[in-house]
Design an enzyme around this catalytic site. Structure first.
Site, PDB file in Angstrom:
ATOM      1  N   LYS A 212       0.880  -1.159   0.000  1.00  0.00           N
ATOM      2  CA  LYS A 212       0.000   0.000   0.000  1.00  0.00           C
ATOM      3  C   LYS A 212       0.918   1.209   0.000  1.00  0.00           C
ATOM      4  CE  LYS A 212      -1.932   2.984   1.834  1.00  0.00           C
ATOM      5  NZ  LYS A 212      -1.922   4.456   1.480  1.00  0.00           N
TER       6      LYS A 212
ATOM      7  N   GLY B 298       5.021   3.959  11.014  1.00  0.00           N
ATOM      8  CA  GLY B 298       4.281   5.217  10.975  1.00  0.00           C
ATOM      9  C   GLY B 298       3.834   5.651  12.354  1.00  0.00           C
ATOM     10  N   SER B 299       2.706   6.338  12.398  1.00  0.00           N
ATOM     11  CA  SER B 299       2.226   6.924  13.639  1.00  0.00           C
ATOM     12  C   SER B 299       1.610   5.888  14.558  1.00  0.00           C
ATOM     13  CB  SER B 299       1.180   8.002  13.333  1.00  0.00           C
ATOM     14  OG  SER B 299      -0.003   7.403  12.816  1.00  0.00           O
TER      15      SER B 299
ATOM     16  N   GLY C  54      -2.085   5.369  13.513  1.00  0.00           N
ATOM     17  CA  GLY C  54      -2.213   4.545  12.317  1.00  0.00           C
ATOM     18  C   GLY C  54      -1.916   3.087  12.603  1.00  0.00           C
ATOM     19  N   GLY C  55      -0.863   2.835  13.364  1.00  0.00           N
ATOM     20  CA  GLY C  55      -0.497   1.464  13.679  1.00  0.00           C
ATOM     21  C   GLY C  55      -1.561   0.763  14.503  1.00  0.00           C
TER      22      GLY C  55
ATOM     23  N   GLU D 209       5.888  -0.464  13.700  1.00  0.00           N
ATOM     24  CA  GLU D 209       6.876   0.378  14.380  1.00  0.00           C
ATOM     25  C   GLU D 209       6.269   1.772  14.412  1.00  0.00           C
ATOM     26  OE1 GLU D 209       9.009   3.392  14.490  1.00  0.00           O
ATOM     27  OE2 GLU D 209      10.176   2.626  12.804  1.00  0.00           O
TER      28      GLU D 209
ATOM     29  N   CYS E  65      12.581   7.928  12.930  1.00  0.00           N
ATOM     30  CA  CYS E  65      11.970   7.293  14.095  1.00  0.00           C
ATOM     31  C   CYS E  65      12.969   7.137  15.227  1.00  0.00           C
ATOM     32  CB  CYS E  65      11.346   5.954  13.722  1.00  0.00           C
ATOM     33  SG  CYS E  65      12.329   4.962  12.605  1.00  0.00           S
TER      34      CYS E  65
ATOM     35  N   GLU F 231       5.912  11.909  21.720  1.00  0.00           N
ATOM     36  CA  GLU F 231       6.821  12.211  20.613  1.00  0.00           C
ATOM     37  C   GLU F 231       6.369  13.469  19.882  1.00  0.00           C
ATOM     38  OE1 GLU F 231       8.746   9.905  16.734  1.00  0.00           O
ATOM     39  OE2 GLU F 231       6.748   9.372  17.452  1.00  0.00           O
TER      40      GLU F 231
END
Length: 530
Positions: free
Chosen positions: A184, A241-242, A245-246, A265, A302, A395
């Site tokens: 994706k 990602g965020s 989102g994860g 992650e 990250c 973060e």
């Protein structure tokens, strides 16, 4: 090769039927040609079915063929030349040297995985031969090896248009494990994704593999991404990602009739601990290195060092003052997209407004730059206020950091105890100094996937021993890494064959060890034939 804005589904490039959009140059805010298409739900289904149909043939392909395919992917990506570099620069706002370095890392890890496939240790072959005369019960012949789990969905990451994207570490490790991949692509660099996908498509065809081994689908994460995760043929997900989102993907995967793992992650503040002896001797030098790491890639790594812990005193003041001087000279940098830039500004304001937080320095403003720019920022807070406020552990994802001023070692340890899972921790120490801080180091070790000494966490070596992971919420499963050859383990599962006909055994389990790989035979490592 040219960008056509199409989807790659079962070896065919087709127009998406889910709408259109355009990429944006983050350095100017201008739209980039051409107009691109997005996949429809029906097209997602076609791609997933093709991946499932290709799964058996790819899983059973010889190790030689799999390794050759990985090398072909690397060769085809390099063959894209400046076409790929220039498009990635335009879509990300990153400089040429960064894109070329990331391309080298992408191709290097494909070749590293090829070497790993041929070496065969990832199969973890274990053989316990039959003991028919054992008393009181005989032992059957037992043979164990890892095999591919099946189709894997990979989500491209915004901050690595090559190394964590269409042919990035998740894709490379899934291919190495023998799993078809459905990417994706990320909307921040869709043209880059398409060019890389064209290269992989050529490698699939030239390697004689089934077309469904690789597909590229573009579109909304909430629509295309969600449809991929819930497709019953999909067996695992790789995501960088965020946190939001994860976790959305984790929830989708958990609600399936057959729940699947999401290896996500999701970010980290990567604490940097400055021990007193080295800080007294090297405060200014450490500060300069810290600011360089903090601002690398405009802070969009990250592993960005977003938190510093030190004991109050003259040496800590020297560190803060030098870091503030260096940071104040930095220009506002172009961030990857408007959403990231807006989130960064919002997060900095949120942290800076917390009780006890002081703004020590801010970089130069954006001036007349029309792009999506973020200003470097240095904040400080007392350890007492940091410990009392969990919001200060959030973060900021950008070139901003918080320095925590600790009264003593006990307060520093308390501050570390309040940290959640992280990707990295860094310790700056003089020779022999760490031996006096065993409790502090143990606290850090419990909370991170990688500890660095006298360095900075930005920059992740792709090799056999790397761990790019950490306890939740840095990652969803701290037992696995997303960088390095051990990343393959996410997409493998063990199978045991008991009293299996020898003429039907797969090559890694055969008596004559035709692959000449290391195997654990009756408890001892060996390459010998049985």
């Amino acid at each position: 090769m040219t960008i056509a804005g199409k989807q790659l589904i079962n070896g065919e490039w087709v127009d998406g039927r889910g709408g259109t959009y355009q990429a944006i140059d983050p350095s100017t805010g201008a739209k980039l040609d051409p107009v691109l298409t997005m996949a429809s739900a029906e097209q997602v289904t076609c791609a997933v079915v093709a991946a499932q149909e290709a799964s058996s043939a790819f899983r059973h392909a010889s190790l030689d063929k799999r390794a050759s395919f990985l090398r072909a992917c690397a060769d085809e990506i390099m063959a894209l030349g400046d076409t790929l570099v220039l498009r990635a620069m335009a879509e990300s706002g990153l400089p040429r040297v960064r894109i070329e370095g990331e391309r080298g890392r992408t191709c290097g890890q494909l070749n590293l995985f090829a070497d790993t496939v041929l070496e065969g240790t990832f199969l973890d072959v274990r053989i316990d031969t039959a003991l028919p005369d054992r008393q009181p019960f005989p032992r059957p012949d037992l043979r164990y090896m890892n095999q591919a789990i099946g189709p894997v969905v990979v989500f491209g990451a915004s901050n690595f248009p090559l190394a964590f994207s269409a042919a990035g570490g998740d894709t490379a490790s899934a291919f190495a494990a023998g799993c078809p991949v459905l990417v994706k692509g990320h909307s921040s660099h869709p043209g880059t994704c398409e060019l890389v996908a064209q290269a992989i498509d050529k490698a699939v065809k030239s390697s004689g593999l089934p077309a469904g081994v690789f597909s590229l689908l573009m579109g909304s994460g909430r629509e295309v991404g969600a449809a991929l995760v819930v497709a019953p043929e999909v067996k695992a997900v790789g995501f960088t990602g965020s946190f939001g989102g994860g976790m959305a993907l984790v929830e989708l995967a958990a609600k399936r009739k057959e729940p699947i793992p999401v290896f996500a992650e999701m970010g980290s503040i990567n604490p940097v601990v400055l021990l007193p002896e080295t800080l007294a001797a090297n405060a200014e030098k450490i500060a300069e290195g810290f600011v360089g790491s903090l601002n690398m890639g405009v802070g969009q790594f990250c592993t960005n060092p977003g938190l510093v812990l030190a004991i109050e005193g003259e040496a800590m003041n020297r560190f803060i003052n030098r870091a503030a001087d260096c940071l104040a000279q930095l220009p506002a940098g172009v961030m990857l997209n408007e959403g990231i830039q807006q989130a960064y500004d919002k997060n900095v304001v949120a942290i800076a407004s917390q009780y006890g937080v002081e703004k020590k320095a801010i970089g130069k403003d954006r001036g007349d730059n029309p792009g999506f720019c973020g200003q470097p920022t240095l904040l400080t807070v007392s350890a007492a206020d940091f410990i009392a406020n969990p919001e200060l552990t959030e973060e900021m994802f950008g070139p901003a950091a918080l320095v925590v001023k600790c009264r003593d070692l006990g307060e520093m340890e308390s501050a570390v105890k309040g940290l959640r899972g992280q990707l990295t921790a860094t310790i700056h120490a003089a020779e022999g100094e760490m031996s006096g801080y065993s409790e502090l180091i143990d606290l850090l070790t419990q909370r991170v996937g990688r500890i660095l000494v006298n360095g900075f966490p930005t920059g992740v070596e792709v090799c056999h021993s790397m761990v790019h992971s950490g306890p939740f919420p840095a990652c969803t499963d701290a037992r696995f890494t997303s960088v390095g050859t051990a990343a393959m383990n996410r997409f493998l599962r063990p199978v045991c064959l008991q009293n299996y006909p020898k003429e039907l055994l797969p090559e890694p389990l055969q008596d004559n060890n035709p692959l000449t790989i290391w195997r654990l035979v009756n408890g001892k490592l060996s390459k010998e034939m049985l």
